[in-house]
Motif scaffolding. Structure first.
Motif, short mmCIF file in Angstrom:
data_model
loop_
_atom_site.label_atom_id
_atom_site.label_comp_id
_atom_site.label_asym_id
_atom_site.label_seq_id
_atom_site.Cartn_x
_atom_site.Cartn_y
_atom_site.Cartn_z
N ARG A 205 37.44 35.61 33.12
CA ARG A 205 38.76 35.62 33.73
C ARG A 205 39.17 34.24 34.23
NH1 ARG A 205 40.15 34.77 39.07
NH2 ARG A 205 38.48 36.17 39.76
N ILE A 206 38.25 33.54 34.89
CA ILE A 206 38.55 32.21 35.41
C ILE A 206 38.83 31.24 34.27
CG2 ILE A 206 37.54 30.22 36.61
CD1 ILE A 206 36.12 32.23 38.44
N SER A 207 38.08 31.38 33.18
CA SER A 207 38.30 30.51 32.02
C SER A 207 39.69 30.71 31.44
CB SER A 207 37.23 30.80 30.96
OG SER A 207 37.48 30.06 29.79
N ILE A 208 40.10 31.97 31.29
CA ILE A 208 41.43 32.26 30.74
C ILE A 208 42.52 31.70 31.66
CG2 ILE A 208 43.07 34.12 30.25
CD1 ILE A 208 40.69 35.80 29.29
N GLU A 209 42.41 31.96 32.95
CA GLU A 209 43.43 31.50 33.89
C GLU A 209 43.44 29.98 34.00
OE1 GLU A 209 43.45 35.46 36.79
OE2 GLU A 209 42.59 33.58 37.51
N GLY A 210 42.25 29.37 33.95
CA GLY A 210 42.18 27.91 34.01
C GLY A 210 42.80 27.26 32.79
N ASN A 211 42.55 27.83 31.62
CA ASN A 211 43.13 27.29 30.39
C ASN A 211 44.65 27.40 30.41
OD1 ASN A 211 40.72 26.51 29.23
ND2 ASN A 211 40.44 28.43 28.11
N ALA A 212 45.14 28.53 30.92
CA ALA A 212 46.60 28.73 30.99
C ALA A 212 47.24 27.69 31.91
CB ALA A 212 46.91 30.13 31.48
N HIS A 213 46.61 27.44 33.05
CA HIS A 213 47.13 26.44 34.00
C HIS A 213 47.10 25.05 33.36
CE1 HIS A 213 47.98 24.55 37.86
NE2 HIS A 213 46.97 23.72 37.64
N PHE A 214 46.01 24.73 32.68
CA PHE A 214 45.87 23.42 32.04
C PHE A 214 46.93 23.23 30.96
CE2 PHE A 214 43.57 20.74 28.83
CZ PHE A 214 43.58 19.56 29.56
N CYS A 215 47.15 24.27 30.15
CA CYS A 215 48.12 24.17 29.06
C CYS A 215 49.54 24.02 29.59
CB CYS A 215 48.02 25.40 28.15
SG CYS A 215 46.58 25.37 27.07
N ARG A 216 49.85 24.69 30.69
CA ARG A 216 51.17 24.53 31.29
C ARG A 216 51.38 23.07 31.72
NH1 ARG A 216 50.50 29.97 33.23
NH2 ARG A 216 52.34 31.24 32.70
N GLY A 217 50.35 22.49 32.30
CA GLY A 217 50.45 21.09 32.72
C GLY A 217 50.64 20.15 31.54
N LEU A 218 49.88 20.37 30.48
CA LEU A 218 50.02 19.54 29.29
C LEU A 218 51.41 19.66 28.67
CD1 LEU A 218 46.60 20.10 27.44
CD2 LEU A 218 47.38 18.01 28.58
N LEU A 219 51.91 20.90 28.61
CA LEU A 219 53.23 21.13 28.02
C LEU A 219 54.31 20.43 28.82
CD1 LEU A 219 54.59 22.92 25.71
CD2 LEU A 219 55.22 24.44 27.58
N ALA A 220 54.24 20.58 30.15
CA ALA A 220 55.24 19.94 31.01
C ALA A 220 55.20 18.43 30.88
CB ALA A 220 55.01 20.36 32.46
N THR A 221 54.00 17.89 30.86
CA THR A 221 53.85 16.43 30.74
C THR A 221 54.36 15.94 29.39
OG1 THR A 221 51.92 16.42 32.19
CG2 THR A 221 52.20 14.53 30.73
N ARG A 222 53.99 16.64 28.35
CA ARG A 222 54.38 16.22 27.00
C ARG A 222 55.89 16.19 26.82
NH1 ARG A 222 53.11 19.23 21.19
NH2 ARG A 222 53.36 17.35 19.91
N TYR A 223 56.55 17.26 27.20
CA TYR A 223 57.98 17.35 26.93
C TYR A 223 58.85 16.73 28.01
CZ TYR A 223 56.90 19.78 22.71
OH TYR A 223 56.42 20.05 21.47
#
Length: 230
Positions: A205-223
Motif C-alpha cells: 500500500r505504501i509503495s502504491i501511494e508513494g509512487n502516485a505522489h511521486f508521479c504527481r510531482g513529476l507531472l507538475a514539474t514537467r508541464y
C-alpha cells in the motif's frame, strides 16, 4: 445535467493507472478532451517520456475503449503526447492493432497478465487499508484477531467500498460473511501469519501511494516548466 463532455470525462474516469491504482483523470494524465458531435479526441500525457510503454499503451487503449463504449460516439481518437514511443503507440491505437500488433516482438507479456498482477496488488493494499482503520478505531481489537474479521464487520465507508470493488475485480465474492484477510485466490490467512501478512500488505500500500505522489510531482514539474517557458 448530463452533456457529451461530462459523459466523456466520466468514461475516462473509469480508466485506472495499473501501477498507481488511481483514475487517469485524478492523476492529471488527461491533457485535453474535445467533443464535436459524435467525434471525441483525447490527448494523454504522463509524468516522464520514459514511462513503461506497456503501462502507457494500456491506459491509452483503455481510454479509447471507454469512450468507444459510449452510445453516441462515432469516431474516437486517443493520442499519447510526449512519450518516447508516442508515434508507435498512436499508430497502433489508430489502427486498432492491439498491444501485440503494436509492439510485435517487444510484447513478451500480454496486457491481461499485467492487469491481473496490478489488480491483485490493489486488492492487497485495500485489505491493509480497511484493517488498519479497524485497528485504530477499535483499540480492543488485537492484530492477531484480524483473521476473524468479515466483510460485514467493516464500516460503510470509502475504504470498504473500494475493497469490495477490488474484490469483485479479481473475482472474489462480496458476501458479508466472507473473511477480509484473504489472498488473491480467496484463501483465508492462517492466524499465525496475520502479523507478517499485514506488514507485507502495508508495504504494498505504501509503495502504491508513494509512487502516485511521486508521479504527481513529476507531472507538475514537467508541464509547469514547459508551460511557463512558453
Amino acid at each position: 445535467m448530463s452533456t457529451p463532455e461530462r459523459d466523456a470525462f466520466a468514461a475516462l474516469a473509469t480508466v485506472v493507472d495499473p501501477e498507481l491504482d488511481e483514475p487517469i483523470t485524478d492523476l492529471g494524465f488527461v491533457r485535453s478532451l474535445d467533443v464535436d458531435g459524435g467525434r471525441v479526441e483525447v490527448h494523454l500525457r504522463l509524468p516522464t517520456s520514459f514511462c513503461a510503454p506497456n503501462f502507457a499503451y494500456l491506459m491509452a487503449s483503455d481510454a479509447k475503449d471507454a469512450l468507444t463504449a459510449l452510445p453516441w460516439t462515432g469516431e474516437v481518437v486517443v493520442e499519447l503526447d510526449d512519450h518516447h514511443d508516442s508515434d508507435l503507440i498512436n499508430r497502433g491505437l489508430a489502427a486498432d492493432a492491439g498491444y501485440r500488433g503494436t509492439f510485435v516482438h517487444e510484447a513478451r507479456d500480454s496486457l491481461d497478465e499485467l492487469r491481473v498482477t496490478f489488480k491483485r496488488k490493489a486488492h492487497t493494499a485495500a485489505v491493509e487499508r480497511v484493517l488498519t482503520r479497524l485497528l485504530r478505531a477499535d483499540r480492543g481489537l488485537a492484530e492477531t484477531d484480524l483473521h476473524l474479521v468479515t466483510l460485514g464487520d467493516l464500516p460503510a465507508d470509502d475504504a470498504t467500498t473500494a475493497l469490495l470493488r477490488r474484490r469483485a475485480a479479481i473475482g472474489l465474492g462480496t458476501d458479508p460473511a466472507l473473511p477480509v484477510l484473504v489472498d488473491a485466490d480467496g484463501t483465508p490467512c492462517p492466524p499465525d501469519e496475520v502479523p507478517l501478512r499485514l506488514r507485507l500488505a502495508r508495504s504494498t500500500r505504501i509503495s502504491i501511494e508513494g509512487n502516485a505522489h511521486f508521479c504527481r510531482g513529476l507531472l507538475a514539474t514537467r508541464y509547469d516548466l514547459e508551460e511557463n517557458a512558453s
